[in-house]
Design an enzyme around this catalytic site. Structure first.
Site, short mmCIF file in Angstrom:
data_model
loop_
_atom_site.label_atom_id
_atom_site.label_comp_id
_atom_site.label_asym_id
_atom_site.label_seq_id
_atom_site.Cartn_x
_atom_site.Cartn_y
_atom_site.Cartn_z
N LYS A 187 0.84 -1.20 0.00
CA LYS A 187 0.00 0.00 0.00
C LYS A 187 0.88 1.25 0.00
CE LYS A 187 -3.48 2.61 2.38
NZ LYS A 187 -4.48 2.77 3.41
N GLU A 193 10.79 -4.72 4.19
CA GLU A 193 10.89 -6.14 3.86
C GLU A 193 10.48 -6.39 2.41
OE1 GLU A 193 9.28 -4.84 6.51
OE2 GLU A 193 8.95 -6.34 8.08
N ARG A 247 -5.20 -4.27 5.75
CA ARG A 247 -5.81 -5.58 6.09
C ARG A 247 -7.21 -5.72 5.54
NH1 ARG A 247 -4.64 -2.41 10.15
NH2 ARG A 247 -6.23 -1.57 11.53
N GLU A 332 -4.77 -6.58 14.68
CA GLU A 332 -4.25 -5.27 14.26
C GLU A 332 -5.37 -4.22 14.31
OE1 GLU A 332 -0.71 -4.74 11.40
OE2 GLU A 332 -2.41 -4.16 10.16
O1 F6P Z 1 3.24 -2.96 9.70
C1 F6P Z 1 1.87 -3.13 9.56
C2 F6P Z 1 1.41 -2.84 8.18
O2 F6P Z 1 1.37 -1.46 7.96
C3 F6P Z 1 0.07 -3.48 7.91
O3 F6P Z 1 -0.98 -2.74 8.39
C4 F6P Z 1 0.11 -3.64 6.44
O4 F6P Z 1 -0.86 -4.54 5.98
C5 F6P Z 1 1.52 -4.11 6.24
O5 F6P Z 1 2.28 -3.39 7.20
C6 F6P Z 1 2.09 -3.92 4.87
O6 F6P Z 1 2.10 -2.57 4.52
P1 F6P Z 1 2.27 -2.15 3.00
O7 F6P Z 1 1.13 -2.73 2.25
O8 F6P Z 1 2.25 -0.66 3.01
O9 F6P Z 1 3.58 -2.69 2.52
#
Ligand code: F6P
Length: 499
Positions: A187, A193, A247, A332
């Protein structure tokens, strides 16, 4: 904001009869505490909920402000005040303001068009989908593909979330880099990671001689500029709205690997199943409303009976990833200590969600459920139709075991030897699907979303932010950057393993 504690004060005086006595005393109990929904059957009758308790809870949730908060949710208003945002996952399935539904439709059309282009061979021969994301950008797609894509046979799909390189190594083991579509789902497009995994995957493709590896990359994100900066071509970026939480995002372009692997019709059926549950949640009276009743059960055991956890067991291999999906959704969303107005919660937040698959769990953790001293409300899921062609004995045994566990937890057994006695009166909910198909899975996931929301309303908290994950992320970055001193224990670990 309305005071949440007052309306729920009836819970202080609740006395609970034994479940078997509740059935004995009320011949209409089963009808009153089960809900029929197209393709799904919800049975709350083996919980300590009674029509009287449902009436108290219903009055309370209305007093706390359900209607306004539900109206805000579907009306595209600020449902997530700490981030000053709407929460518009329902608009993705057609239930929201005309403007947001229109935007979601446009973005879905864009996704569909890209899928058609890929299927027409514009990106070369694609056999494997390597989806990289974490949290909501992985758990939803993983659940969908695992539950529904077993016989799809269209593509091999691997979903990689862990930054541990072993996860990526395992995922690409059988993949031909020339025939791999690299899907980066994030998102924010800033999750460390995910970006590191994506870089390593791209490197794997380049090193294997893929001439224009970046041309095989798709980005799913609410931050298209960051994907562009990373090098993904604009035509291969599938954006989704900032107001769709991580989520809650599998309905958006984050569902891309499922839409590609299962086919567009299946994806649309998934959305339609969810939309049907949206309408049920919005329009059905509270005492017949499945997500609302489930939230009453949750809060009854959490607040009145002090249950610390709730356990979910899928008696269907296709739903084996549901407990992990629900862990993020529920913990969460509702694992928070402050109310909407920023004051301390003063009550327990969400229970810890855990679980597994039946029948495996029966031979591992069910001992504690039957004879342990902790109260654990259990949720069973099963489907009437099996997902395989083996002898029907398999499915009869599976279902028989599922139903037996609920019955045994409730009935218990008297025995002169304490070690062999079962106290019984242990609650469970059962959700029975006609079959595991896109429509019923869409409705099931939306049921859980709205249950989580109804729980948040009862607790007076905002389920749509997640500040609790930030501190650890910041510290991980500091450790990576070096230079900062940590507490003696942490510093010793860093020194021993990272210097
Ligand atoms: O660290 C929690 C979080 O922000 C979640 O709420 C989310 O689903 C996940 O990390 C991944 O975030 P992104 O889609 O921004 O990589």
């Amino acid at each position: 904001m309305a005071d949440v504690r007052m309306p729920l004060s009836f819970l202080d005086d609740v006395t609970a009869d034994r479940l078997v006595d509740l059935f004995e005393a009320d011949k209409d109990r089963l009808a009153a505490l089960t809900v029929e929904f197209p393709g799904l059957y919800f049975d709350f009758s083996k919980t300590h909920l009674t029509p009287d308790l449902v009436a108290h809870f219903s009055a309370a949730i209305l007093q706390i402000g359900l209607e306004q908060r539900r109206g805000d949710l579907f009306g595209g208003l600020i449902a997530n005040p700490t981030e000053n945002r709407a929460a518009e996952h329902c608009a993705e399935r057609g239930e929201g303001t005309a403007e947001s539904v229109g935007i979601a439709k446009q973005l879905h059309n864009r996704m569909r068009a890209l899928i058609e282009v890929i299927e027409a061979g514009a990106l070369g021969e694609i056999r494997h989908i390597l989806h990289i994301g974490i949290g909501g950008s992985a758990l939803g797609p993983d659940l969908l593909v695992d539950a529904l894509g077993r016989d799809a046979g269209r593509y091999d799909v691997a979903i990689v979330s862990n930054v541990d390189g072993s996860a990526l190594k395992e995922a690409i083991a059988g993949f031909d880099p020339h025939k791999t579509l690299l899907v980066i789902a994030s998102k924010t497009f800033s999750t460390t990671e995910t970006l590191l995994n994506a870089e390593s995957a791209l490197q794997w493709m380049t090193e294997a001689g893929v001439e224009d590896a970046i041309a095989q990359v798709i980005a799913l994100t609410a931050n298209p500029q960051a994907a562009l900066d990373w090098g993904v071509d604009e035509t291969r970026i599938l954006p989704f709205s900032e107001s769709v939480g991580g989520r809650y995002s599998l309905w958006s372009s984050i569902g891309f690997p499922a839409a590609l692997a299962l086919g567009w019709t299946a994806f649309e059926d998934l959305l339609e199943g969810a939309a049907e549950m949206d309408r049920h949640f919005r329009l059905t009276p509270l005492d017949r409303n499945a997500p609302v009743l489930a939230a009453f059960v949750d809060q009854y055991y959490s607040l009145a009976r002090k249950a610390q956890t709730r356990a979910v067991f899928a008696y269907d291999e296709r739903l084996r990833l549901l407990p992990s999906y629900l862990q993020q959704l529920e913990m969460e969303s509702n694992g928070k200590s402050v109310t909407l107005d920023g004051t301390h919660l003063g009550a327990e937040s969400a229970a810890i969600t855990w679980g597994g698959v039946g029948t495996d769990a029966q031979h591992a953790v069910f001992q504690l459920l039957h004879q342990g001293t902790r109260l654990v409300p259990v949720e069973f899921l099963a489907a009437i139709e099996p997902g395989h062609d083996f002898d029907e004995a398999h499915h009869r045994q599976l279902l028989g075991n599922c139903f037996a566990q609920g019955a045994a937890l409730m009935a218990g057994r008297v025995h002169e030897d304490n070690a062999r006695a079962y106290s019984g009166d242990r609650p469970s909910t059962t959700i029975l699907l006609d079959e595991v198909d896109p429509r019923s899975l869409g409705a099931l996931i939306a049921f859980y979303e709205h249950r989580t929301f109804a729980n948040a309303v009862l607790l007076g908290i905002n389920p749509f932010d997640q500040f609790g994950v930030e501190l650890g992320k910041e510290m991980a970055k500091s450790i990576e950057a070096g230079g900062q001193r940590f507490d003696p224990s942490t510093q010793a670990l860093i020194n021993r393993a990272m210097s």
